[in-house]
Design an enzyme around this catalytic site. Sequence first.
Site, PDB file in Angstrom:
ATOM      1  CB  SER A  98      -0.884  -0.067   1.205  1.00  0.00           C
ATOM      2  OG  SER A  98      -1.410  -1.151   1.407  1.00  0.00           O
TER       3      SER A  98
HETATM    4  N1  SAH Z   1      -0.661  -5.219   3.960  1.00  0.00           N
HETATM    5  C1  SAH Z   1       0.347  -5.355   2.556  1.00  0.00           C
HETATM    6  C2  SAH Z   1      -0.425  -5.039   1.658  1.00  0.00           C
HETATM    7  C3  SAH Z   1      -0.978  -6.358   0.631  1.00  0.00           C
HETATM    8  S1  SAH Z   1      -2.115  -6.029  -0.640  1.00  0.00           S
HETATM    9  C4  SAH Z   1       1.571  -4.829   2.930  1.00  0.00           C
HETATM   10  O1  SAH Z   1       1.982  -4.254   3.604  1.00  0.00           O
HETATM   11  O2  SAH Z   1       2.219  -5.298   1.946  1.00  0.00           O
HETATM   12  C5  SAH Z   1      -3.487  -7.290   0.223  1.00  0.00           C
HETATM   13  C6  SAH Z   1      -3.064  -8.642   0.316  1.00  0.00           C
HETATM   14  O3  SAH Z   1      -4.037  -9.258   1.045  1.00  0.00           O
HETATM   15  C7  SAH Z   1      -2.522  -9.441  -1.065  1.00  0.00           C
HETATM   16  O4  SAH Z   1      -1.411 -10.030  -0.868  1.00  0.00           O
HETATM   17  C8  SAH Z   1      -3.739 -10.635  -0.959  1.00  0.00           C
HETATM   18  O5  SAH Z   1      -3.079 -11.737  -1.488  1.00  0.00           O
HETATM   19  C9  SAH Z   1      -4.170 -10.527   0.569  1.00  0.00           C
HETATM   20  N2  SAH Z   1      -5.385 -11.379   0.831  1.00  0.00           N
HETATM   21  C10 SAH Z   1      -6.468 -11.014  -0.072  1.00  0.00           C
HETATM   22  N3  SAH Z   1      -7.528 -11.752   0.311  1.00  0.00           N
HETATM   23  C11 SAH Z   1      -6.972 -12.313   1.321  1.00  0.00           C
HETATM   24  C12 SAH Z   1      -7.891 -13.250   2.585  1.00  0.00           C
HETATM   25  N4  SAH Z   1      -8.785 -13.626   2.512  1.00  0.00           N
HETATM   26  N5  SAH Z   1      -6.888 -13.744   3.485  1.00  0.00           N
HETATM   27  C13 SAH Z   1      -5.702 -13.272   3.383  1.00  0.00           C
HETATM   28  N6  SAH Z   1      -5.139 -12.442   2.607  1.00  0.00           N
HETATM   29  C14 SAH Z   1      -5.655 -12.046   1.671  1.00  0.00           C
END
Ligand code: SAH
Length: 250
Positions: A98
Amino acid sequence: METLFPNNKSLILVVSLFLILSFFTPLISNLRAKNYQQKRLELVNQKILGSSYGRKINDSSVIEALKSVPRHKFVPSERRNRAYKNRPLPIGHGQTISQPYIVARMTDLLNLENDDRVLEIGTGSGYQAAILAEITKEVYTIEIIEELHRRSENTLKALNYQNIVTRHGDGYYGWKSKEPFDAIIVTAAPSHIPPPLVEQLSPGGRMVIPVGHPLRTQRLMLLEKQPDGTVTKRSISRVRFVPFRRNKNN
Ligand code: SAH
Protein backbone atom coordinates in the site's frame (compact mmCIF):
# COMPACT_ATOMS: atom_id res chain seq x y z
CA MET A 1 56.82 -26.31 -9.25
CA GLU A 2 53.83 -24.18 -10.18
CA THR A 3 52.55 -21.88 -7.46
CA LEU A 4 49.37 -19.84 -7.23
CA PHE A 5 51.44 -16.65 -6.96
CA PRO A 6 54.44 -16.92 -9.28
CA ASN A 7 56.19 -13.98 -7.64
CA ASN A 8 55.95 -11.61 -4.70
CA LYS A 9 54.49 -8.84 -6.83
CA SER A 10 51.32 -10.74 -7.67
CA LEU A 11 50.89 -11.75 -4.03
CA ILE A 12 51.14 -8.10 -2.97
CA LEU A 13 48.62 -7.17 -5.67
CA VAL A 14 46.07 -9.77 -4.52
CA VAL A 15 46.46 -8.84 -0.84
CA SER A 16 46.08 -5.13 -1.62
CA LEU A 17 42.98 -5.78 -3.71
CA PHE A 18 41.50 -7.80 -0.87
CA LEU A 19 42.26 -5.05 1.65
CA ILE A 20 40.78 -2.36 -0.59
CA LEU A 21 37.61 -4.41 -1.16
CA SER A 22 37.11 -5.24 2.52
CA PHE A 23 37.55 -1.55 3.36
CA PHE A 24 35.19 -0.16 0.73
CA THR A 25 32.37 -2.73 0.66
CA PRO A 26 31.00 -1.93 4.16
CA LEU A 27 31.55 1.77 3.45
CA ILE A 28 29.43 1.55 0.28
CA SER A 29 26.62 -0.43 1.92
CA ASN A 30 26.68 2.04 4.81
CA LEU A 31 26.35 4.94 2.36
CA ARG A 32 23.50 3.15 0.59
CA ALA A 33 21.65 2.59 3.90
CA LYS A 34 22.14 6.28 4.79
CA ASN A 35 20.78 7.27 1.40
CA TYR A 36 17.64 5.15 1.93
CA GLN A 37 17.22 6.57 5.43
CA GLN A 38 17.50 10.11 4.05
CA LYS A 39 14.84 9.34 1.41
CA ARG A 40 12.59 7.78 4.07
CA LEU A 41 12.80 10.90 6.25
CA GLU A 42 11.99 13.08 3.23
CA LEU A 43 8.97 10.92 2.44
CA VAL A 44 7.64 11.19 6.00
CA ASN A 45 8.46 14.86 6.63
CA GLN A 46 7.58 16.29 3.23
CA LYS A 47 5.14 13.98 1.47
CA ILE A 48 3.18 12.79 4.50
CA LEU A 49 3.48 15.32 7.34
CA GLY A 50 3.93 18.23 4.93
CA SER A 51 0.67 17.61 3.08
CA SER A 52 -2.84 18.64 4.06
CA TYR A 53 -3.93 15.03 4.59
CA GLY A 54 -0.81 14.36 6.72
CA ARG A 55 -2.32 16.52 9.44
CA LYS A 56 -4.81 13.73 10.07
CA ILE A 57 -2.06 11.52 11.54
CA ASN A 58 -2.29 12.09 15.29
CA ASP A 59 -0.19 9.32 16.78
CA SER A 60 3.55 10.15 16.94
CA SER A 61 4.44 6.45 17.30
CA VAL A 62 3.01 5.88 13.78
CA ILE A 63 5.34 8.57 12.42
CA GLU A 64 8.32 7.09 14.28
CA ALA A 65 7.52 3.63 12.87
CA LEU A 66 7.34 5.02 9.33
CA LYS A 67 10.71 6.68 9.82
CA SER A 68 12.38 3.50 10.98
CA VAL A 69 10.95 0.60 8.91
CA PRO A 70 13.09 0.11 5.73
CA ARG A 71 10.30 -0.02 3.11
CA HIS A 72 12.87 -0.75 0.36
CA LYS A 73 13.45 -4.20 1.91
CA PHE A 74 9.77 -5.09 1.36
CA VAL A 75 9.62 -4.29 -2.36
CA PRO A 76 11.08 -6.37 -5.23
CA SER A 77 14.73 -5.37 -5.85
CA GLU A 78 13.96 -3.92 -9.30
CA ARG A 79 11.57 -1.42 -7.66
CA ARG A 80 13.79 -0.37 -4.75
CA ASN A 81 14.50 3.03 -6.28
CA ARG A 82 10.77 3.81 -6.02
CA ALA A 83 10.37 2.55 -2.45
CA TYR A 84 10.23 6.03 -0.94
CA LYS A 85 7.67 7.55 -3.29
CA ASN A 86 4.26 8.00 -1.69
CA ARG A 87 2.82 5.34 -4.00
CA PRO A 88 1.62 1.75 -3.92
CA LEU A 89 3.99 -0.66 -5.72
CA PRO A 90 3.49 -4.10 -7.30
CA ILE A 91 4.85 -7.01 -5.22
CA GLY A 92 3.92 -9.84 -7.64
CA HIS A 93 0.83 -12.06 -8.02
CA GLY A 94 -1.18 -8.95 -8.94
CA GLN A 95 -0.85 -7.61 -5.37
CA THR A 96 0.54 -4.31 -4.10
CA ILE A 97 2.30 -2.86 -1.07
CA SER A 98 0.00 0.00 0.00
CA GLN A 99 0.83 3.68 -0.38
CA PRO A 100 2.79 4.84 2.73
CA TYR A 101 0.18 7.51 3.55
CA ILE A 102 -2.60 4.89 3.59
CA VAL A 103 -0.50 2.65 5.86
CA ALA A 104 0.00 5.63 8.20
CA ARG A 105 -3.67 6.63 8.14
CA MET A 106 -5.01 3.12 8.75
CA THR A 107 -2.50 2.48 11.56
CA ASP A 108 -3.34 5.83 13.15
CA LEU A 109 -7.08 5.04 13.07
CA LEU A 110 -6.40 1.88 15.10
CA ASN A 111 -5.38 4.09 18.05
CA LEU A 112 -2.84 1.52 19.23
CA GLU A 113 -1.43 1.07 22.74
CA ASN A 114 1.93 -0.65 23.13
CA ASP A 115 0.48 -3.71 24.85
CA ASP A 116 -2.18 -4.29 22.16
CA ARG A 117 -2.56 -7.55 20.22
CA VAL A 118 -3.26 -6.87 16.56
CA LEU A 119 -4.53 -9.03 13.70
CA GLU A 120 -3.78 -8.14 10.08
CA ILE A 121 -5.55 -9.78 7.13
CA GLY A 122 -3.42 -9.56 3.95
CA THR A 123 0.29 -9.74 4.89
CA GLY A 124 1.41 -9.05 1.28
CA SER A 125 4.99 -7.77 1.55
CA GLY A 126 4.95 -7.71 5.38
CA TYR A 127 5.50 -3.93 5.51
CA GLN A 128 2.26 -3.06 7.33
CA ALA A 129 2.94 -5.89 9.82
CA ALA A 130 6.40 -4.41 10.52
CA ILE A 131 4.87 -0.96 11.13
CA LEU A 132 2.38 -2.51 13.59
CA ALA A 133 5.17 -4.47 15.30
CA GLU A 134 7.14 -1.27 15.95
CA ILE A 135 4.19 0.07 17.95
CA THR A 136 2.55 -2.93 19.63
CA LYS A 137 3.38 -6.05 21.59
CA GLU A 138 2.03 -8.81 19.32
CA VAL A 139 1.09 -8.90 15.66
CA TYR A 140 -0.67 -11.79 13.93
CA THR A 141 -0.92 -11.68 10.15
CA ILE A 142 -2.56 -13.95 7.57
CA GLU A 143 -1.81 -14.13 3.83
CA ILE A 144 -3.81 -16.17 1.32
CA ILE A 145 -1.10 -16.45 -1.42
CA GLU A 146 1.45 -18.99 -0.30
CA GLU A 147 4.47 -17.50 -2.05
CA LEU A 148 3.78 -14.04 -0.62
CA HIS A 149 3.35 -15.61 2.81
CA ARG A 150 6.76 -17.32 2.51
CA ARG A 151 8.51 -14.27 1.11
CA SER A 152 7.15 -11.91 3.78
CA GLU A 153 8.05 -14.38 6.50
CA ASN A 154 11.66 -14.39 5.24
CA THR A 155 11.81 -10.60 5.04
CA LEU A 156 10.45 -10.18 8.57
CA LYS A 157 12.87 -12.82 9.90
CA ALA A 158 15.83 -11.16 8.19
CA LEU A 159 14.86 -7.88 9.88
CA ASN A 160 14.65 -9.72 13.21
CA TYR A 161 11.01 -9.02 14.08
CA GLN A 162 10.29 -11.29 17.06
CA ASN A 163 6.74 -10.14 17.77
CA ILE A 164 5.09 -11.03 14.45
CA VAL A 165 3.40 -14.39 13.85
CA THR A 166 2.60 -15.14 10.20
CA ARG A 167 0.20 -17.68 8.75
CA HIS A 168 -0.86 -18.88 5.31
CA GLY A 169 -4.64 -19.08 4.87
CA ASP A 170 -7.94 -17.32 4.21
CA GLY A 171 -8.27 -14.45 6.68
CA TYR A 172 -12.09 -14.33 6.33
CA TYR A 173 -12.31 -16.51 9.44
CA GLY A 174 -9.75 -14.52 11.43
CA TRP A 175 -7.51 -16.42 13.87
CA LYS A 176 -9.86 -18.07 16.35
CA SER A 177 -7.20 -19.63 18.62
CA LYS A 178 -5.56 -16.22 19.19
CA GLU A 179 -8.70 -14.11 19.81
CA PRO A 180 -9.62 -11.59 21.13
CA PHE A 181 -7.73 -8.82 19.32
CA ASP A 182 -7.52 -5.20 20.44
CA ALA A 183 -7.25 -4.15 16.82
CA ILE A 184 -7.85 -5.68 13.39
CA ILE A 185 -6.64 -4.26 10.07
CA VAL A 186 -7.76 -5.63 6.71
CA THR A 187 -5.62 -4.62 3.71
CA ALA A 188 -7.69 -6.16 0.87
CA ALA A 189 -11.28 -5.12 0.10
CA PRO A 190 -14.17 -7.55 0.77
CA SER A 191 -17.72 -6.85 -0.41
CA HIS A 192 -18.93 -7.07 3.22
CA ILE A 193 -17.38 -7.08 6.69
CA PRO A 194 -16.53 -10.71 7.62
CA PRO A 195 -18.62 -11.50 10.76
CA PRO A 196 -15.86 -13.71 12.32
CA LEU A 197 -13.55 -10.68 12.41
CA VAL A 198 -16.12 -8.62 14.33
CA GLU A 199 -16.58 -11.52 16.76
CA GLN A 200 -12.83 -11.76 17.40
CA LEU A 201 -12.57 -8.08 18.35
CA SER A 202 -12.25 -7.45 22.10
CA PRO A 203 -14.61 -5.02 23.89
CA GLY A 204 -13.14 -1.58 23.16
CA GLY A 205 -11.42 -3.04 20.05
CA ARG A 206 -11.06 -1.19 16.73
CA MET A 207 -11.08 -2.47 13.16
CA VAL A 208 -10.17 -0.67 9.91
CA ILE A 209 -11.35 -2.26 6.71
CA PRO A 210 -11.97 -1.16 3.10
CA VAL A 211 -15.40 -2.38 2.02
CA GLY A 212 -17.02 -2.34 -1.41
CA HIS A 213 -17.05 -3.47 -5.00
CA PRO A 214 -13.67 -4.96 -6.03
CA LEU A 215 -13.50 -3.09 -9.33
CA ARG A 216 -14.51 0.35 -8.00
CA THR A 217 -13.26 2.51 -5.15
CA GLN A 218 -14.26 1.30 -1.70
CA ARG A 219 -15.15 2.93 1.62
CA LEU A 220 -12.56 2.78 4.37
CA MET A 221 -14.58 1.92 7.50
CA LEU A 222 -13.65 2.25 11.16
CA LEU A 223 -15.53 -0.08 13.51
CA GLU A 224 -15.43 0.09 17.29
CA LYS A 225 -16.75 -2.58 19.60
CA GLN A 226 -18.26 -1.00 22.70
CA PRO A 227 -17.84 -2.53 26.17
CA ASP A 228 -21.44 -3.83 25.91
CA GLY A 229 -20.61 -5.63 22.64
CA THR A 230 -22.46 -3.30 20.27
CA VAL A 231 -20.49 -2.14 17.24
CA THR A 232 -20.32 1.41 15.86
CA LYS A 233 -19.28 2.06 12.25
CA ARG A 234 -17.83 5.19 10.71
CA SER A 235 -17.02 5.81 7.07
CA ILE A 236 -13.61 7.50 6.78
CA SER A 237 -12.77 8.03 3.11
CA ARG A 238 -12.77 6.59 -0.40
CA VAL A 239 -9.89 4.21 -1.09
CA ARG A 240 -8.79 1.67 -3.69
CA PHE A 241 -7.59 -1.74 -2.52
CA VAL A 242 -6.93 -5.08 -4.19
CA PRO A 243 -9.90 -7.51 -3.91
CA PHE A 244 -10.33 -9.73 -0.86
CA ARG A 245 -9.96 -13.30 -2.15
CA ARG A 246 -11.55 -16.49 -0.91
CA ASN A 247 -10.10 -19.98 -0.95
CA LYS A 248 -12.20 -22.22 -3.19
CA ASN A 249 -12.34 -25.02 -0.63
CA ASN A 250 -13.92 -22.82 2.07
N1 SAH B 1 -0.52 -5.22 3.98
C1 SAH B 1 0.17 -5.50 2.74
C2 SAH B 1 -0.69 -5.10 1.55
C3 SAH B 1 -0.83 -6.24 0.64
S1 SAH B 1 -2.10 -6.16 -0.59
C4 SAH B 1 1.56 -4.89 2.71
O1 SAH B 1 1.92 -4.16 3.65
O2 SAH B 1 2.30 -5.17 1.77
C5 SAH B 1 -3.34 -7.22 0.14
C6 SAH B 1 -2.95 -8.63 0.39
O3 SAH B 1 -4.11 -9.30 0.89
C7 SAH B 1 -2.49 -9.44 -0.82
O4 SAH B 1 -1.23 -9.97 -0.60
C8 SAH B 1 -3.56 -10.53 -0.94
O5 SAH B 1 -3.06 -11.75 -1.42
C9 SAH B 1 -4.05 -10.63 0.48
N2 SAH B 1 -5.40 -11.23 0.64
C10 SAH B 1 -6.49 -11.07 -0.14
N3 SAH B 1 -7.54 -11.78 0.34
C11 SAH B 1 -7.10 -12.39 1.47
C12 SAH B 1 -7.70 -13.26 2.42
N4 SAH B 1 -8.97 -13.69 2.29
N5 SAH B 1 -6.96 -13.70 3.46
C13 SAH B 1 -5.66 -13.33 3.60
N6 SAH B 1 -5.03 -12.51 2.71
C14 SAH B 1 -5.73 -12.03 1.67
